[in-house]
Enzyme design. Sequence first.
Site, PDB file in Angstrom:
ATOM      1  N   SER A 326       0.799  -1.230   0.000  1.00  0.00           N
ATOM      2  CA  SER A 326       0.000   0.000   0.000  1.00  0.00           C
ATOM      3  C   SER A 326       0.829   1.277   0.000  1.00  0.00           C
ATOM      4  O   SER A 326       0.279   2.363  -0.170  1.00  0.00           O
ATOM      5  CB  SER A 326      -0.943   0.004   1.201  1.00  0.00           C
ATOM      6  OG  SER A 326      -1.917  -1.017   1.048  1.00  0.00           O
ATOM      7  N   HIS A 369     -15.046  -0.543   3.362  1.00  0.00           N
ATOM      8  CA  HIS A 369     -14.897   0.795   3.926  1.00  0.00           C
ATOM      9  C   HIS A 369     -16.080   1.708   3.602  1.00  0.00           C
ATOM     10  O   HIS A 369     -16.087   2.880   3.996  1.00  0.00           O
ATOM     11  CB  HIS A 369     -13.616   1.455   3.394  1.00  0.00           C
ATOM     12  CG  HIS A 369     -12.359   0.812   3.894  1.00  0.00           C
ATOM     13  ND1 HIS A 369     -11.758  -0.255   3.246  1.00  0.00           N
ATOM     14  CD2 HIS A 369     -11.599   1.084   4.975  1.00  0.00           C
ATOM     15  CE1 HIS A 369     -10.666  -0.604   3.909  1.00  0.00           C
ATOM     16  NE2 HIS A 369     -10.545   0.187   4.966  1.00  0.00           N
ATOM     17  N   CYS A 382      -7.802   1.746   1.822  1.00  0.00           N
ATOM     18  CA  CYS A 382      -8.829   0.967   1.133  1.00  0.00           C
ATOM     19  C   CYS A 382      -8.292   0.441  -0.199  1.00  0.00           C
ATOM     20  O   CYS A 382      -7.827   1.207  -1.044  1.00  0.00           O
ATOM     21  CB  CYS A 382     -10.054   1.849   0.894  1.00  0.00           C
ATOM     22  SG  CYS A 382     -11.323   1.052  -0.118  1.00  0.00           S
TER      23      CYS A 382
END
Length: 647
Positions: A326, A369, A382
């Site tokens: 991420s 989310h 997310c």
Amino acid sequence: MRRSPQDTERSVRLISRRGLLVGGLQLGFAGLLLGRMRYLQVDQADRYRTLAEENRIAFELIPPARGLIFDRKGVLLAGNEQTYRVVMVGEDVGDAEAVTAHLSRLLHLDPGDLAEALDEAKRKPADPITLADRVTWEELSRVAVNAPALPGIRPEVGLSRVYPLDTDFAHVVGYVGRVSDYDLSRLDDQDPLLRLPRFQVGKTGIENKVERNLRGKAGTREVEKNAYGRIMRELSREEGIQGANVQLTVNHALQNFVQARLAGESAAAVVMDTVTGDILALGSAPTYDPNKFVHGISVADYKALNEDPYRPLYNKSASGLYPPGSTFKMVTALAALEAGLITPDEKINCPGHTELHGRKFHCWKRAGHGRTDLAKSLRESCDVYYYELAQRAGIERISEMGRRLGLGTRHELPLTGVSGGVMPTKSWKLESGKGEWVVGDSLNASIGQGFVLATPLELAVMTARIASGNAIEPRMIRSVDGVEAPVRGATRLEGINPEHLAVIREGMYEVVNAPRGTAGSSRVVAEGLRMSGKTGTSQVRNITAAERARGVTRNEDLPWERRDHALFVCYAPADNPRIAVSVVVEHGGGGSTAAAPIARDILLQAHFDTLPPLSAYPSSQRGTIRSRFEKLDLREPQTPTEGRARS
């Protein structure tokens, strides 16, 4: 016809001038001969007397002192120490086996090393071959006293490399070792120094990449040897030129803190100045002692290093390639923003997965989310938000943005084994023999998985560029012999709207400082030193549908080598960035729990240039932080070498 008195007088004068000219030339020639005879018979009488007595004159190279390596404050990282050794010249030794047998009674000679030295002496009879290195003064004295019985053997005093901070800089400074036949075969270098016995050259790191500057120029001396090869006296001497001194950008105290903080992990960390690009620390754990390699590491020690599953010999910071997870999401977001395919306020629904052609691509949060905008997508990391951006932007735009931010690039640092990551494209996949690109590949790439790979060094460069808005390049050499190295790339990033960078920075700020931020537990509370960052967790295994149905196995319940990698990138101060940090913990689990706390400690150490004050941490964590710091194996700050301190 009779000649006049005037003609006769003229002829006499002409003959006299010619006679004087010829006579003068003869006298001059005789004078030169006499002068040369006097030079040979009087001035050089001793020289030719020794030659007549079977002595001989030889020219020998004098190895120069190797240049020193310092940190940014002038602290010595690589120096030279005096050592004693015993050498042999094959053509002077006569019965080599008998002489070395006698020598073995005076000092210990390893049988394997001795056999290798005797073989080398046969191949290079005129070269001095080292029989014993790093002998004691007592051993050297015994050899000197027995010199008449050891033809062709002589004691010598030399310099050898030493690394006073040993393990801290193994992956940065590297180490030297004696020149091998392999080195000679690959070096495009005719320097006669390389033919000297056990002459040391850089094998890894700075020592290798700046070898020619550090080596210096050889000197020469003319010596008189007797019939037994013993040096009787030195006739002339011309000193060589010492190698250039090199000053690095790294901070020895910060580097020591980084290595201590990474201890016990298989991990890497890079600290970078966001203004100059200076690499302030580059750590890789576990590490090793480079001093063991200078004179030849033992088989047992090398085997232990080579078989360690944490790979201590591998420079993970510059060479290690990892899925960035991420921490890559800023790249995907910028690619979509620059293409006008998304606005910061647009909301995308996250139900916990995206379905594409019958295949589900899951978000890390099983329940999803909900409606998510750009700031929330970074703050809570997310995945589904980025799956959507990938379908809009496509892999070409994403990879191009990654390259602008310094990913997929082999950065030019004076280190061995620097890797360039992978920013995949459709053509790259075809050329790599992996088949045609499919949309699912783009979805994986959008969250830093799939074919995307990056080094910790590249992640630090990416973070520094996002923080500064400049196309900054990493720099590790500050100066060579006092000549400052230029700062590279301190110009604005091209093709990226500053407003878009501001949006990304705001999202990274919320990751650390907002209530639901994934790195909220690693926030900094010191006034004016708020930190921005991004967590990352990259999978190294496939999760089957059956495993998802029963619940994904926790990292701590998996074998170490099957656990996720933990990543974190950050910079501070958030409103005036000066320091960027990237941390990768191999198989560490979650980025928020394994990598972020390490990165925060390193960033604070870099900012304060001393052990961080507890007041910089949330009050609820200070007891834990104090206990952690008490367990760190830290050195006392070193004193700069005289004349080398830099502001």
